[in-house]
Design a protein around this motif. Structure first.
Motif, PDB file in Angstrom:
ATOM      1  N   THR A 217       0.792  -1.142   0.020  1.00 33.20           N
ATOM      2  CA  THR A 217       0.054   0.072   0.109  1.00 33.20           C
ATOM      3  C   THR A 217       0.868   1.304  -0.223  1.00 33.20           C
ATOM      4  N   LEU A 218       1.922   1.224   0.112  1.00 34.80           N
ATOM      5  CA  LEU A 218       2.897   2.379   0.507  1.00 34.80           C
ATOM      6  C   LEU A 218       2.950   3.487  -0.694  1.00 34.80           C
ATOM      7  N   LEU A 219       3.634   2.843  -1.768  1.00 43.30           N
ATOM      8  CA  LEU A 219       3.943   3.358  -2.990  1.00 43.30           C
ATOM      9  C   LEU A 219       2.446   3.813  -3.594  1.00 43.30           C
ATOM     10  N   LEU A 235      -0.435   3.712 -14.661  1.00 42.49           N
ATOM     11  CA  LEU A 235       0.865   4.026 -14.119  1.00 42.49           C
ATOM     12  C   LEU A 235       1.798   2.980 -14.434  1.00 42.49           C
ATOM     13  N   VAL A 236       3.100   3.579 -14.508  1.00 39.63           N
ATOM     14  CA  VAL A 236       4.211   2.519 -14.592  1.00 39.63           C
ATOM     15  C   VAL A 236       5.096   3.253 -13.394  1.00 39.63           C
ATOM     16  N   GLY A 237       5.521   2.158 -12.522  1.00 40.75           N
ATOM     17  CA  GLY A 237       6.173   2.639 -11.412  1.00 40.75           C
ATOM     18  C   GLY A 237       7.093   1.408 -10.737  1.00 40.75           C
ATOM     19  N   SER A 265       4.737  14.345  -4.657  1.00 39.30           N
ATOM     20  CA  SER A 265       5.037  13.812  -5.584  1.00 39.30           C
ATOM     21  C   SER A 265       5.534  14.808  -6.890  1.00 39.30           C
ATOM     22  N   GLY A 266       6.270  14.343  -7.891  1.00 38.08           N
ATOM     23  CA  GLY A 266       6.805  15.183  -8.923  1.00 38.08           C
ATOM     24  C   GLY A 266       8.008  14.574  -9.536  1.00 38.08           C
ATOM     25  N   GLY A 267       8.364  15.131 -10.743  1.00 32.77           N
ATOM     26  CA  GLY A 267       9.636  14.732 -11.285  1.00 32.77           C
ATOM     27  C   GLY A 267       9.554  13.205 -11.648  1.00 32.77           C
ATOM     28  N   GLY A 268       8.773  12.300 -11.758  1.00 36.25           N
ATOM     29  CA  GLY A 268       8.596  11.098 -12.105  1.00 36.25           C
ATOM     30  C   GLY A 268       8.607  10.303 -10.772  1.00 36.25           C
ATOM     31  N   ALA A 288       9.584   4.880   5.316  1.00 37.93           N
ATOM     32  CA  ALA A 288       9.758   6.180   4.191  1.00 37.93           C
ATOM     33  C   ALA A 288      10.045   5.244   2.981  1.00 37.93           C
ATOM     34  N   GLN A 289       9.388   5.951   1.776  1.00 34.62           N
ATOM     35  CA  GLN A 289       9.826   5.216   0.444  1.00 34.62           C
ATOM     36  C   GLN A 289       9.564   6.373  -0.278  1.00 34.62           C
ATOM     37  N   GLU A 290      10.487   6.169  -1.441  1.00 32.90           N
ATOM     38  CA  GLU A 290      10.400   7.166  -2.651  1.00 32.90           C
ATOM     39  C   GLU A 290      10.174   5.735  -3.881  1.00 32.90           C
ATOM     40  N   GLY A 291       9.549   6.496  -4.772  1.00 29.45           N
ATOM     41  CA  GLY A 291       9.380   5.306  -5.807  1.00 29.45           C
ATOM     42  C   GLY A 291       9.228   5.965  -7.343  1.00 29.45           C
ATOM     43  N   MET A 292       9.598   5.613  -8.119  1.00 29.43           N
ATOM     44  CA  MET A 292       9.373   5.828  -9.697  1.00 29.43           C
ATOM     45  C   MET A 292       7.449   6.156  -9.825  1.00 29.43           C
TER      46      MET A 292
END
Length: 301
Positions: A217-219, A235-237, A265-268, A288-292
Motif C-alpha cells: 500500500t505504501l507507494l 501508471l508505470v512505477g 510527488s513530482g519529477g516522475g 519512508a519510501q520513494e518510488g518512480m
C-alpha cells in the motif's frame, strides 16, 4: 482462501520464504515465492536481506533501522543470493551491509543498524489516527475479488492470479486504495494488518514480517491525488528506496495499523511515509519510501 491452503499453511509458507540459508560465514540464499510470476515483491527482498543481516548480528543486539535501495527489479523463478558485510561491531551498536543479487547482478543494497536494548529518555509525540477497528472492516481480498469481476477481460491471466492469490497477511483497509478508486483524493490511507495465523515467538522474524508488510500500500499512497492506478494499467512505477525504523517490539500476528501519507510527488517520483501502531496506540515503527511513478503513455494503434 484457497481450498488447499489453511491459514496455518499460508503463514508456514511465509516463514519458509523469510528463512535464509547460510552458504558461508557471510553469505546466504533464500527460497523463491512458490508459483511466483513476474517481478519479485520488494517487501520480500527487504525482509530476506534483513534476515541475512540479523543472522550475522552480535548476540543481544536488535535491529532498530534499515535503509535499502532497489537497483533492479528481481525476477521470480531465479535464486537470490545475499552477501553480508560486517562493517561495525561496537558495545552498544553494530552495522551490517547486505547486497542481494540474481545471476550475478545486484538487485538491492541494504544497510541495517543494531542496538543493545537499553532504557533512555522517552516520548511519543504522534497519535494513532481515529479509524474503525479491524473487526468492523472486511478483508481486502473481498475487494480484490470485486475488482477482478469489475475489470473482467481487461485484466490478464497473470494479473488476475496475482490479485487473487491467497496471502499470509490479512489486510483490512478503512479507505479506498489507489487500485479501488479512480477519483482523486487526499494522499492518506489506513490499513490494519496481521498474519492470518500465529507466528513463532522469534522477535527477529516478527521484524522481518513487519518489513515485508511495510511494502504493501505504501507507494500507491502517492497515486491517490491523481486518481490513477497500477492495477488498472494507468501508471508505470517501481520502488527506489525504502527505510524502516523499529521503535519498540511488536508482534506481526497481532493487529497493527499502517497509516500512510504522501506529502509530495513530482519529477516522475512519489514520496511516501508510513507509521505503524499497535492496538494500544503506541508507535512501533516508522517507514519512508520513494518510488518512480509515471503516467503510462498509450501506444498508438
Amino acid at each position: 482462501m484457497s481450498e488447499n491452503k489453511t491459514p496455518e499453511d499460508l503463514v508456514a509458507g511465509l516463514v519458509r520464504l523469510l528463512t535464509v540459508t547460510r552458504e558461508g560465514e557471510n553469505s546466504f540464499t533464500a527460497p523463491q515465492q512458490p508459483g511466483g510470476v513476474g517481478r519479485v515483491f520488494g517487501g520480500q527482498v527487504i525482509a530476506q536481506a534483513l534476515q541475512a543481516a540479523q543472522a550475522t548480528a552480535p548476540a543481544g543486539l536488535e535491529a532498530h533501522s534499515l535503509h535499502a535501495y532497489f537497483l533492479r527489479g528481481g525476477k521470480e523463478g531465479v535464486d537470490i543470493a545475499y552477501a553480508t558485510a560486517r562493517d561495525f561491531d561496537g558495545r552498544s551498536f553494530a552495522n551490517r551491509r547486505v547486497v542481494a543479487a540474481q545471476e550475478g547482478q545486484p538487485i538491492l543494497n541494504l544497510t541495517a543498524s543494531f542496538q543493545r536494548p537499553e532504557d533512555g529518555l522517552s516520548h511519543d509525540d504522534t497519535a494513532m489516527p481515529d479509524t474503525p477497528p479491524p473487526e468492523d472492516l472486511e478483508p481486502d481480498m473481498a475487494q480484490r475479488r470485486a475488482l477482478v469481476e469489475r475489470l473482467g477481460e481487461r485484466m490478464s491471466d497473470d494479473q488476475r492470479a496475482l490479485v487473487l492469490r491467497p496471502r499470509p497477511i490479512d489486510m483490512r483497509t478503512s479507505d479506498k486504495l489507489h487500485w479501488m478508486n479512480s477519483e482523486p483524493r487526499a494522499p492518506r490511507a489506513h490499513s490494519w494488518f496481521r498474519t492470518v495465523a500465529a507466528l513463532p515467538d522469534d522477535p527477529a522474524l516478527h521484524r522481518a514480517v513487519i518489513a515485508y508488510a511495510s511494502d504493501y500500500t505504501l507507494l500507491g499512497t502517492s497515486a491517490l491525488p491523481h486518481g490513477l492506478s497500477w492495477m488498472r494499467g494507468e501508471l508505470v512505477g517501481a520502488s527506489l528506496d525504502h527505510a524502516i525504523w523499529f521503535h519498540r517490539p511488536a508482534r506481526a500476528d497481532e493487529w497493527l495499523l499502517y497509516a500512510t501519507d504522501a506529502p509530495w510527488s513530482g519529477g516522475g517520483r512519489g514520496f511516501n511515509r508510513g507509521r505503524i501502531f499497535n492496538r494500544a496506540g503506541q508507535l512501533v515503527a516508522s517507514v519512508a519510501q520513494e518510488g518512480m511513478m509515471r503516467k503510462r503513455v498509450k501506444k498508438a494503434d
